[in-house]
Design an enzyme around this catalytic site. Structure first.
Site, short mmCIF file in Angstrom:
data_model
loop_
_atom_site.label_atom_id
_atom_site.label_comp_id
_atom_site.label_asym_id
_atom_site.label_seq_id
_atom_site.Cartn_x
_atom_site.Cartn_y
_atom_site.Cartn_z
N CYS A 125 -17.60 11.96 -36.60
CA CYS A 125 -16.37 12.52 -37.03
C CYS A 125 -16.87 14.01 -36.17
O CYS A 125 -16.37 14.23 -35.32
CB CYS A 125 -16.67 13.35 -38.59
SG CYS A 125 -15.20 14.23 -39.10
N CYS A 126 -17.95 14.43 -36.55
CA CYS A 126 -18.89 15.12 -35.48
C CYS A 126 -18.45 14.99 -34.29
O CYS A 126 -17.81 16.01 -32.96
CB CYS A 126 -20.05 16.23 -35.60
SG CYS A 126 -20.29 17.37 -37.43
N CYS B 35 -17.73 23.10 -41.64
CA CYS B 35 -16.89 22.50 -42.07
C CYS B 35 -16.62 22.64 -43.63
O CYS B 35 -17.71 22.02 -43.47
CB CYS B 35 -16.27 21.74 -41.85
SG CYS B 35 -15.20 20.85 -39.51
N CYS C 269 -18.20 19.30 -45.60
CA CYS C 269 -19.80 19.23 -45.44
C CYS C 269 -20.60 19.82 -45.28
O CYS C 269 -21.90 20.44 -45.38
CB CYS C 269 -20.34 18.55 -43.73
SG CYS C 269 -19.05 17.22 -43.34
N CYS D 133 -24.64 19.23 -36.12
CA CYS D 133 -23.52 18.50 -35.94
C CYS D 133 -23.90 17.64 -34.41
O CYS D 133 -22.52 17.24 -33.92
CB CYS D 133 -22.26 20.18 -35.40
SG CYS D 133 -22.70 21.08 -34.35
FE1 SF4 Z 1 -16.71 15.85 -40.13
FE2 SF4 Z 1 -18.07 18.14 -41.33
FE3 SF4 Z 1 -18.02 17.47 -39.02
FE4 SF4 Z 1 -16.90 18.54 -39.76
S1 SF4 Z 1 -18.95 19.03 -39.96
S2 SF4 Z 1 -17.09 17.64 -37.79
S3 SF4 Z 1 -16.41 17.52 -41.44
S4 SF4 Z 1 -18.47 15.69 -39.88
#
Ligand code: SF4
EC number: 1.8.4.10
Length: 235
Positions: free
Chosen positions: A121-122, A204, A207, A230
């Protein structure tokens, strides 16, 4: 110009750290002289980011500031950005979005990817967008401080960034958490109200939780997921 490809042979600048901004203003003045418009600040709009924006505005009032807008930030973070835009109208604040919308990410990778694979996701929502931003410039600025975590203890003012094949400039390496807040209060700067609710480090919303360890300012980030960064600052 000091570039990634010339890093090994180029002469590196040095800066005094025993002044009011612990070297930060000197580093920024050098960076904007050296790179002009070929440098961007990737800002998360946490409290260190607010300090850096204020310092940057003193040496480059029309600097480009990039926010990696994952679409998953707290409303309070967007409110902070609005306040910064109002206070520093000449700065160019760019909201950089990922290629995939949240709906497209859900269709390709499943719902709430951050719960199952936060690294992926990151990568999709932060690392790739930053890579796209840095493709057009020679250097970037980051608010890393040595005190923040063991992985940041060896950061220098000017760094060779192998991950993005760029030069990474870190003016705040010698600042403590107390230094940051003293500066914010002294100059009456706007900041994210979540800092007053137990969130020293803000990313985010899915998280980020209030810090669980008062000695670890990043302990609320990806809590329980075995992740501390991240991916923007890893080789
Ligand atoms: Fe995704 Fe969490 Fe990374 Fe944001 S901090 S990009 S929601 S995994």
């Amino acid at each position: 110009m000091l570039t990634y490809d010339q890093w090994e042979t180029a002469e590196k600048p040095s800066f005094p750290s025993d002044n009011e901004t612990k070297g930060a203003l000197d580093v920024l003045a050098w960076a904007y002289r050296e790179y002009g418009d070929e440098i961007v600040y990737a800002c998360s709009f946490g409290v260190e980011g607010i300090v850096l924006i204020d310092l940057i505005s003193q040496v480059k009032p029309d600097a480009e500031i990039v926010f990696l807008d994952t679409g998953l930030h707290f409303q309070e973070t967007y409110d902070t950005i609005a306040k910064v835009k109002e206070k520093y109208p000449s700065l160019r604040i760019v909201m950089k979005q990922p290629r995939l919308t949240l709906e497209e990410q859900k269709a390709q990778f499943g719902d709430e990817l951050w719960k199952r694979d936060p690294n992926k996701c990151c990568e999709l929502r932060k690392v790739i967008p930053l890579r796209e931003v840095l493709t057009g410039v020679t250097a970037w600025i980051s608010g890393l401080r040595r005190e923040q975590s063991p992985t940041r203890r060896h950061v220098e003012y000017i760094n060779k960034d192998d991950k993005f094949r760029s030069i990474k400039v870190c003016p705040l390496i010698h600042w403590t958490w107390k230094d940051v807040w003293n500066y914010v209060y002294k100059h009456g700067l706007p900041y994210n109200v979540l800092h007053d609710r137990g969130y020293p480090s803000i990313g985010c919303a899915p998280c980020t939780a209030p810090a669980t360890d008062p000695n670890d300012l990043r302990s609320g980030r990806w809590a329980g997921q075995g992740k501390t960064e991240c991916g923007l600052h890893l080789a």
